[in-house]
Design an enzyme around this catalytic site. Structure first.
Site, PDB file in Angstrom:
ATOM      1  N   GLU A 175      -2.914  66.904  47.359  1.00 44.75           N
ATOM      2  CA  GLU A 175      -2.995  65.430  47.342  1.00 44.75           C
ATOM      3  C   GLU A 175      -3.612  64.934  46.043  1.00 44.75           C
ATOM      4  O   GLU A 175      -4.602  65.501  45.566  1.00 44.75           O
ATOM      5  CB  GLU A 175      -3.845  64.979  48.535  1.00 44.75           C
ATOM      6  CG  GLU A 175      -3.452  63.654  49.100  1.00 44.75           C
ATOM      7  CD  GLU A 175      -2.049  63.703  49.731  1.00 44.75           C
ATOM      8  OE1 GLU A 175      -1.071  63.378  49.049  1.00 44.75           O
ATOM      9  OE2 GLU A 175      -1.954  64.087  50.916  1.00 44.75           O
ATOM     10  N   ASP A 206      -0.047  65.200  41.947  1.00 42.15           N
ATOM     11  CA  ASP A 206       1.282  65.151  41.303  1.00 42.15           C
ATOM     12  C   ASP A 206       1.185  64.555  39.902  1.00 42.15           C
ATOM     13  O   ASP A 206       1.831  65.031  38.975  1.00 42.15           O
ATOM     14  CB  ASP A 206       2.342  64.438  42.183  1.00 42.15           C
ATOM     15  CG  ASP A 206       1.999  63.021  42.609  1.00 42.15           C
ATOM     16  OD1 ASP A 206       0.856  62.570  42.428  1.00 42.15           O
ATOM     17  OD2 ASP A 206       2.920  62.354  43.145  1.00 42.15           O
ATOM     18  N   LEU A 250       3.587  56.812  54.761  1.00 35.05           N
ATOM     19  CA  LEU A 250       4.671  57.783  54.962  1.00 35.05           C
ATOM     20  C   LEU A 250       5.848  57.472  54.028  1.00 35.05           C
ATOM     21  O   LEU A 250       6.971  57.912  54.251  1.00 35.05           O
ATOM     22  CB  LEU A 250       5.117  57.807  56.433  1.00 35.05           C
ATOM     23  CG  LEU A 250       4.008  58.160  57.437  1.00 35.05           C
ATOM     24  CD1 LEU A 250       4.527  58.093  58.871  1.00 35.05           C
ATOM     25  CD2 LEU A 250       3.411  59.543  57.169  1.00 35.05           C
ATOM     26  N   SER A 273       7.597  54.600  52.964  1.00 43.65           N
ATOM     27  CA  SER A 273       8.735  53.766  53.308  1.00 43.65           C
ATOM     28  C   SER A 273       9.440  53.237  52.050  1.00 43.65           C
ATOM     29  O   SER A 273      10.669  53.162  52.001  1.00 43.65           O
ATOM     30  CB  SER A 273       8.255  52.606  54.171  1.00 43.65           C
ATOM     31  OG  SER A 273       9.348  51.953  54.716  1.00 43.65           O
ATOM     32  N   SER A 274       8.662  52.907  51.018  1.00 42.00           N
ATOM     33  CA  SER A 274       9.304  52.315  49.832  1.00 42.00           C
ATOM     34  C   SER A 274      10.157  53.352  49.100  1.00 42.00           C
ATOM     35  O   SER A 274      11.304  53.064  48.727  1.00 42.00           O
ATOM     36  CB  SER A 274       8.260  51.692  48.906  1.00 42.00           C
ATOM     37  OG  SER A 274       7.317  52.641  48.516  1.00 42.00           O
ATOM     38  N   GLU A 308       9.882  52.473  40.666  1.00 47.86           N
ATOM     39  CA  GLU A 308       8.583  52.181  41.286  1.00 47.86           C
ATOM     40  C   GLU A 308       7.540  51.869  40.199  1.00 47.86           C
ATOM     41  O   GLU A 308       6.761  50.926  40.321  1.00 47.86           O
ATOM     42  CB  GLU A 308       8.160  53.396  42.125  1.00 47.86           C
ATOM     43  CG  GLU A 308       6.946  53.196  42.958  1.00 47.86           C
ATOM     44  CD  GLU A 308       7.220  52.553  44.324  1.00 47.86           C
ATOM     45  OE1 GLU A 308       8.228  52.895  44.951  1.00 47.86           O
ATOM     46  OE2 GLU A 308       6.402  51.724  44.732  1.00 47.86           O
ATOM     47  N   ASP A 333       6.713  61.662  46.198  1.00 47.34           N
ATOM     48  CA  ASP A 333       7.391  61.023  47.330  1.00 47.34           C
ATOM     49  C   ASP A 333       8.900  60.979  47.108  1.00 47.34           C
ATOM     50  O   ASP A 333       9.690  61.377  47.970  1.00 47.34           O
ATOM     51  CB  ASP A 333       6.862  59.594  47.534  1.00 47.34           C
ATOM     52  CG  ASP A 333       5.362  59.565  47.752  1.00 47.34           C
ATOM     53  OD1 ASP A 333       4.789  60.635  47.991  1.00 47.34           O
ATOM     54  OD2 ASP A 333       4.777  58.477  47.674  1.00 47.34           O
TER      55      ASP A 333
HETATM   56  C1  GLA Z   1       1.104  58.243  46.798  1.00 47.86           C
HETATM   57  C2  GLA Z   1       1.922  58.388  45.524  1.00 47.86           C
HETATM   58  C3  GLA Z   1       2.232  59.852  45.225  1.00 47.86           C
HETATM   59  C4  GLA Z   1       0.962  60.709  45.291  1.00 47.86           C
HETATM   60  C5  GLA Z   1       0.162  60.418  46.559  1.00 47.86           C
HETATM   61  C6  GLA Z   1      -1.162  61.129  46.567  1.00 47.86           C
HETATM   62  O1  GLA Z   1       1.874  58.621  47.901  1.00 47.86           O
HETATM   63  O2  GLA Z   1       3.134  57.671  45.629  1.00 47.86           O
HETATM   64  O3  GLA Z   1       2.860  59.963  43.974  1.00 47.86           O
HETATM   65  O4  GLA Z   1       0.179  60.546  44.141  1.00 47.86           O
HETATM   66  O5  GLA Z   1      -0.075  59.033  46.726  1.00 47.86           O
HETATM   67  O6  GLA Z   1      -0.978  62.501  46.618  1.00 47.86           O
END
Ligand code: GLA
Length: 385
Positions: free
Chosen positions: A33, A36, A126, A128-129, A161, A173
């Site tokens: 978490e 990325d 989760l 959605s976008s 985004e 995501d």
């Molecule tokens: C959001 C961001 C991802 C990632 C998470 C945390 O979901 O869209 O790119 O950084 O937070 O892991």
């Protein structure tokens, strides 16, 4: 849901000869978490819940967009040549950004009518976008034979985004939503976008998602603040070790180079470096069938997100505590934090008691009704009819 969305499309726009339906999943991150955007490894899965889209081509350059999840927004009508961001267009901006980005490569010959309808809870972490972005990108890639690969579509949607919507997210995501695989999680190296699908052989355990029902209020400002702190830590570390992203550092190199970091920056960078190592280890532990070790890594991830990265909130911490009291062998917040969901590894036989016990305890602590879903890791965005 397929028949129903076809019906909604007909009610909104009248009968259409060439109607196709796509499904785009949400995602849950099992571990890895907030790394990325630090060039680390993440380990997410696409879900069986997400957004459906029904699409039909038009002869002119008009686009009509309607979401059954936001009926108040009505039908948003656009011209393919006028796609500037407008706050009033609410959810439709995700579609507009994707259309604009794809048309920057090759203008479309005609417009289309679309209906979106999903079973993913909104603003719950989760994704959605990202799910809606990939829904449109995948349909348009097929409809106009653009020939973009799934990883390329993910990169394009992340750009939308970042630049069109103005959210400075990483690639996780969009990437897992585009490339997810049924019954697998993706181990993704965010520095290179190399990835492998790891079978989720969970031996009588389920992945259970618990929604705190706390909408992610502060998330945008705090997310950007964390990114800036990581950049600041990197700039200091780069003076003594050759490094372009925090997750290039292994734990010993980080520890020996980190002496000069102020406390807050030390903790942020430590989370990134240790979470990256934890994620690589956890995927390996899963491969070896060591679920207890995988669960322990999830727990350690939550501790680090709470104490060092400081993106958890009391509600999520309580849900994690309750999960462990009610039989989970691993529990952590998932996604950006400041609200949203936890992800839990729970023995199948305990799931009913877990759901009741966690929801009751959470209600007693915060007066909020948590929602519990058993996750079914699924394929990425695809045509379904
Ligand atoms: C959001 C961001 C991802 C990632 C998470 C945390 O979901 O869209 O790119 O950084 O937070 O892991």
């Amino acid at each position: 849901m397929i028949t129903r969305i076809q019906e909604i499309h007909r009610l909104q726009y009248g009968p259409a000869a060439d109607l196709t339906v796509y499904f785009s999943p949400g995602r849950v991150n099992l571990i890895g978490e907030h790394i990325d955007y630090n060039g680390g490894y993440v380990f997410p899965a696409a879900l069986s819940i997400g957004n459906f889209g029904a699409f039909s081509p038009r002869a002119d350059r008009c686009v009509r967009l309607y979401s059954e999840n936001f009926p108040g927004a009505g039908v948003v009508t656009l011209d393919l040549d006028r796609l500037d961001y407008r706050k009033a267009d609410s959810w439709a901006n995700y579609a507009k950004g994707v259309i604009r980005e794809l048309q920057a490569r090759r203008p479309f010959s005609h417009g289309f009518d679309a209906v979106v309808w999903g079973d993913l809870p909104q603003a719950s972490g989760l994704s959605s976008s990202a799910s809606i972005e990939l829904l449109f990108a995948t349909y348009l890639n097929d409809a106009f034979a653009l020939g973009l690969s799934r990883p390329n579509l993910a990169v394009l949607c992340k750009k939308v985004e970042n630049e069109y919507i103005g959210v400075n997210c990483g690639i996780m995501d969009q990437f897992v939503i585009a490339n997810g695989k049924k019954d697998h999680a993706l181990l993704l190296d965010c520095a290179t976008l190399a990835f492998s699908a790891v079978p989720l052989d969970l031996k009588d355990h389920d992945i259970v998602i618990v929604n705190s029902k706390v909408k992610r209020g502060l998330v945008d400002s705090k997310y950007n603040e964390r990114r800036a702190e990581c950049d600041a830590a990197l700039a200091i570390l780069a003076k003594s070790v050759p490094v372009r992203a925090l997750c290039e550092l292994d734990k010993p190199t980080f520890v020996s180079a980190a002496a000069g970091l102020p406390d807050v920056l030390f903790r942020r960078a430590k989370h990134a470096v240790f979470e990256n190592a934890r994620t690589i280890g956890a995927a390996e532990q899963l491969n070896q069938g060591d679920l207890a070790a995988f669960g322990a890594a999830m727990n350690a991830s939550h501790d680090s997100l709470r104490d060092d990265y400081e993106v958890s909130i009391p509600e999520l911490d309580r849900l994690v505590e309750l999960a462990l009291e009610h039989g989970a062998i691993g529990a952590r917040m998932t996604g950006a934090g400041f609200g949203g969901c936890t992800v839990n590894l729970v023995p199948k036989a305990l799931v009913p008691a877990f759901s009741v016990g966690v929801a009751e305890g959470y209600y007693r602590s915060f007066g909020l009704l948590a929602e519990v879903y058993v996750a079914a890791p699924s394929d990425g965005t695809r045509k379904v009819a």
